[in-house]
Design an enzyme around this catalytic site. Structure first.
Site, PDB file in Angstrom:
ATOM      1  N   GLU A  93       0.811  -1.209   0.000  1.00 42.61           N
ATOM      2  CA  GLU A  93       0.000   0.000   0.000  1.00 42.61           C
ATOM      3  C   GLU A  93       0.848   1.264   0.000  1.00 42.61           C
ATOM      4  O   GLU A  93       1.973   1.289   0.478  1.00 42.61           O
ATOM      5  CB  GLU A  93      -0.993   0.000   1.158  1.00 42.61           C
ATOM      6  CG  GLU A  93      -0.370  -0.081   2.528  1.00 42.61           C
ATOM      7  CD  GLU A  93      -1.451  -0.139   3.618  1.00 42.61           C
ATOM      8  OE1 GLU A  93      -1.857  -1.268   3.953  1.00 42.61           O
ATOM      9  OE2 GLU A  93      -1.871   0.912   4.110  1.00 42.61           O
ATOM     10  N   CYS A 106       3.493   8.573   0.429  1.00 43.26           N
ATOM     11  CA  CYS A 106       4.120   7.690   1.417  1.00 43.26           C
ATOM     12  C   CYS A 106       4.237   6.314   0.770  1.00 43.26           C
ATOM     13  O   CYS A 106       3.223   5.744   0.368  1.00 43.26           O
ATOM     14  CB  CYS A 106       3.245   7.636   2.675  1.00 43.26           C
ATOM     15  SG  CYS A 106       3.769   6.396   3.866  1.00 43.26           S
ATOM     16  N   CYS A 113       7.228  -6.852   7.023  1.00 44.67           N
ATOM     17  CA  CYS A 113       8.333  -6.268   7.787  1.00 44.67           C
ATOM     18  C   CYS A 113       8.743  -7.268   8.859  1.00 44.67           C
ATOM     19  O   CYS A 113       7.912  -8.011   9.378  1.00 44.67           O
ATOM     20  CB  CYS A 113       7.870  -4.964   8.450  1.00 44.67           C
ATOM     21  SG  CYS A 113       9.170  -4.107   9.361  1.00 44.67           S
ATOM     22  N   CYS A 117       7.708  -4.308  15.634  1.00 47.58           N
ATOM     23  CA  CYS A 117       7.213  -3.278  16.574  1.00 47.58           C
ATOM     24  C   CYS A 117       5.805  -3.652  17.027  1.00 47.58           C
ATOM     25  O   CYS A 117       4.945  -3.993  16.216  1.00 47.58           O
ATOM     26  CB  CYS A 117       7.226  -1.895  15.912  1.00 47.58           C
ATOM     27  SG  CYS A 117       8.875  -1.369  15.430  1.00 47.58           S
ATOM     28  N   CYS A 120       2.444  -2.044  15.536  1.00 47.18           N
ATOM     29  CA  CYS A 120       2.393  -1.808  14.084  1.00 47.18           C
ATOM     30  C   CYS A 120       1.747  -2.973  13.342  1.00 47.18           C
ATOM     31  O   CYS A 120       2.100  -4.134  13.557  1.00 47.18           O
ATOM     32  CB  CYS A 120       3.808  -1.576  13.573  1.00 47.18           C
ATOM     33  SG  CYS A 120       3.878  -1.272  11.807  1.00 47.18           S
ATOM     34  N   LEU A 216      11.362   6.737  17.651  1.00 48.15           N
ATOM     35  CA  LEU A 216      11.891   6.657  19.018  1.00 48.15           C
ATOM     36  C   LEU A 216      10.897   5.941  19.947  1.00 48.15           C
ATOM     37  O   LEU A 216      11.194   4.916  20.521  1.00 48.15           O
ATOM     38  CB  LEU A 216      12.184   8.083  19.497  1.00 48.15           C
ATOM     39  CG  LEU A 216      13.038   8.282  20.716  1.00 48.15           C
ATOM     40  CD1 LEU A 216      14.361   7.541  20.619  1.00 48.15           C
ATOM     41  CD2 LEU A 216      13.295   9.777  20.936  1.00 48.15           C
ATOM     42  N   CYS A 334      -0.366   2.745   8.912  1.00 46.56           N
ATOM     43  CA  CYS A 334       0.494   1.860   8.124  1.00 46.56           C
ATOM     44  C   CYS A 334       0.010   0.420   8.136  1.00 46.56           C
ATOM     45  O   CYS A 334      -0.204  -0.152   9.189  1.00 46.56           O
ATOM     46  CB  CYS A 334       1.906   1.808   8.707  1.00 46.56           C
ATOM     47  SG  CYS A 334       2.501   3.354   9.268  1.00 46.56           S
TER      48      CYS A 334
HETATM   49  N1  SAH Z   1      10.155   0.951   9.578  1.00 46.38           N
HETATM   50  C1  SAH Z   1      10.133   2.378   9.566  1.00 46.38           C
HETATM   51  C2  SAH Z   1       8.904   2.940   8.858  1.00 46.38           C
HETATM   52  C3  SAH Z   1       7.664   2.462   9.484  1.00 46.38           C
HETATM   53  S1  SAH Z   1       6.170   3.309   9.604  1.00 46.38           S
HETATM   54  C4  SAH Z   1      10.188   2.902  10.985  1.00 46.38           C
HETATM   55  O1  SAH Z   1      10.109   2.108  11.915  1.00 46.38           O
HETATM   56  O2  SAH Z   1      10.348   4.099  11.166  1.00 46.38           O
HETATM   57  C5  SAH Z   1       6.338   4.957  10.009  1.00 46.38           C
HETATM   58  C6  SAH Z   1       6.052   5.318  11.447  1.00 46.38           C
HETATM   59  O3  SAH Z   1       4.737   4.952  11.894  1.00 46.38           O
HETATM   60  C7  SAH Z   1       7.030   4.692  12.408  1.00 46.38           C
HETATM   61  O4  SAH Z   1       7.448   5.667  13.322  1.00 46.38           O
HETATM   62  C8  SAH Z   1       6.189   3.642  13.075  1.00 46.38           C
HETATM   63  O5  SAH Z   1       6.736   3.272  14.307  1.00 46.38           O
HETATM   64  C9  SAH Z   1       4.848   4.346  13.168  1.00 46.38           C
HETATM   65  N2  SAH Z   1       3.691   3.459  13.395  1.00 46.38           N
HETATM   66  C10 SAH Z   1       3.504   2.200  12.980  1.00 46.38           C
HETATM   67  N3  SAH Z   1       2.319   1.726  13.387  1.00 46.38           N
HETATM   68  C11 SAH Z   1       1.727   2.712  14.068  1.00 46.38           C
HETATM   69  C12 SAH Z   1       0.482   2.840  14.754  1.00 46.38           C
HETATM   70  N4  SAH Z   1      -0.386   1.835  14.803  1.00 46.38           N
HETATM   71  N5  SAH Z   1       0.220   4.006  15.349  1.00 46.38           N
HETATM   72  C13 SAH Z   1       1.094   5.046  15.293  1.00 46.38           C
HETATM   73  N6  SAH Z   1       2.274   4.990  14.673  1.00 46.38           N
HETATM   74  C14 SAH Z   1       2.597   3.832  14.073  1.00 46.38           C
END
Ligand code: SAH
Length: 347
Positions: A93, A106, A113, A117, A120, A216, A334
């Protein structure tokens, strides 16, 4: 014979490939322009090439084109979510966000992935494979062509960890900002990472002008470990040191992303600790109230708590914004659209 992934060849490589076919050098320039400036969807469009050359290219190359299988438009803010099918049947997506200052896309950098996390949706089914440079470029190309809107900004914040697909990411960035292609300014490109330290150091030496965004999400190592398994491999002090060095080498202000999770990392004490961590860095903090994911039980803090968190950082002299939620009515977070699609089609 393996076919050439023609859209992943940069300008020089394409010239060499076309010369190797015994063609005059201006043909290479024409073909590059068709693919990367005019955003052609097939060789048939390349009307200034002979039929014989088009047929030969057809036979020898893979011409990557993403197929939109679903396009959702937000009634709230015009944000568009695209679900694209790849040649091998995988889906990814991408999002188009319209701002006053321009249009931002984006993109995803991987199918799935492996970073894990906790909050996510993109990581739930693990990593399937890396995207090629052509597949990353195509997300921008199809969106620009189908929306008729010029894309001026790009964020690599969709599914995947970009620094886990380093070489393809770098090629993608160089091709996207090449003046033979869409020529998107590197200053308008942001790469978001969960903190793969050696590759942050590598990126700092690439002579790019892009913005680094570091996810972070916690104000100390213990809390970060609970939300982000990558923290077990690269501890917080190392990650922050890599960010500091990125700024020193590139002069680019850093962005820190901090997803606020109710009752987990949203206290005044967290805000105080966070201020201490990033206070002496040239940076901007982006607060993102966590987007609840069906498979996870994390919740957003109340808006008063979010505001108080922001105020505390500001009082400590930190540059901070609360990220405006785009496309809330269309599975904005995401990986959520892709998961929904996979759930309904394959589970
Ligand atoms: N792998 C990369 C890009 C991922 S997505 C990274 O970790 O930065 C971009 C951002 O959205 C990241 O900061 C990720 O931690 C955050 N993110 C992912 N799922 C989320 C959610 N459910 N709510 C808020 N932020 C989220």
């Amino acid at each position: 014979m393996t076919k050439v992934d023609i859209k992943s060849l940069d300008y020089q490589e394409l010239q060499a490939y076309v010369a190797g076919l015994g063609e005059k050098s201006f043909r290479g320039k024409q073909i590059y322009q068709w693919m990367h400036e005019k955003l052609a969807e097939s060789y048939d469009e390349m009307s200034n090439l002979s039929k014989a050359l088009r047929t030969r290219l057809e036979g020898e190359t893979v011409f990557t084109v993403l197929k939109p299988v679903q396009v959702l438009t937000s009634a709230l803010d015009g944000t568009q979510k695209y679900l694209f099918e790849l040649e091998d049947g995988n889906v990814i997506e991408s999002v188009l966000m319209k701002y006053k200052h321009g249009n931002s896309v984006c993109i995803s950098s991987q199918v799935g992935c492996r970073m894990g996390c906790r909050f996510c949706a993109s990581t739930i089914g693990g990593l399937n494979r890396n995207l090629t440079p052509a597949e990353m470029l195509e997300q921008v190309y199809r969106i620009q062509r189908s929306s008729g809107e010029r894309v001026s900004n790009l964020v690599v914040m969709g599914t995947g960890e970009p620094l886990d697909n380093y070489d393809n990411l770098l090629k993608f960035i160089r091709m996207l900002s090449d003046d033979h292609g869409l020529n998107i300014s590197q200053r308008n490109i942001t790469v978001s990472t969960c903190g793969i330290v050696p590759n942050i150091h590598r990126l700092a030496l690439e002579d790019l002008q892009i913005t680094l965004a570091l996810s972070l999400h916690a104000s100390n190592q213990e809390k970060r470990k609970q939300l982000m398994p990558i923290a077990n491999k690269y501890a917080l002090p190392q990650v922050l040191e890599a960010c500091r060095s990125y700024f020193e080498k590139t002069g680019r202000r850093l962005t820190f992303e901090y997803s606020l999770v109710g009752g987990v990392n949203d206290s005044q004490e967290d805000a105080r600790e966070l201020s201490g961590l990033v206070g002496d860095l040239n940076c901007h903090v982006n607060l993102i109230p966590v987007n609840p994911v069906k498979e996870r039980d994390y919740v957003q803090p109340d808006s008063g708590v979010v505001q108080a968190f922001k105020n505390k950082l500001e009082k400590n002299g930190i540059n901070v914004t609360i990220r405006r939620e785009m496309g809330r009515d269309i599975d904005g977070a995401c990986g959520q659209l892709r998961r929904k699609y996979l759930n309904t089609h394959f589970c």
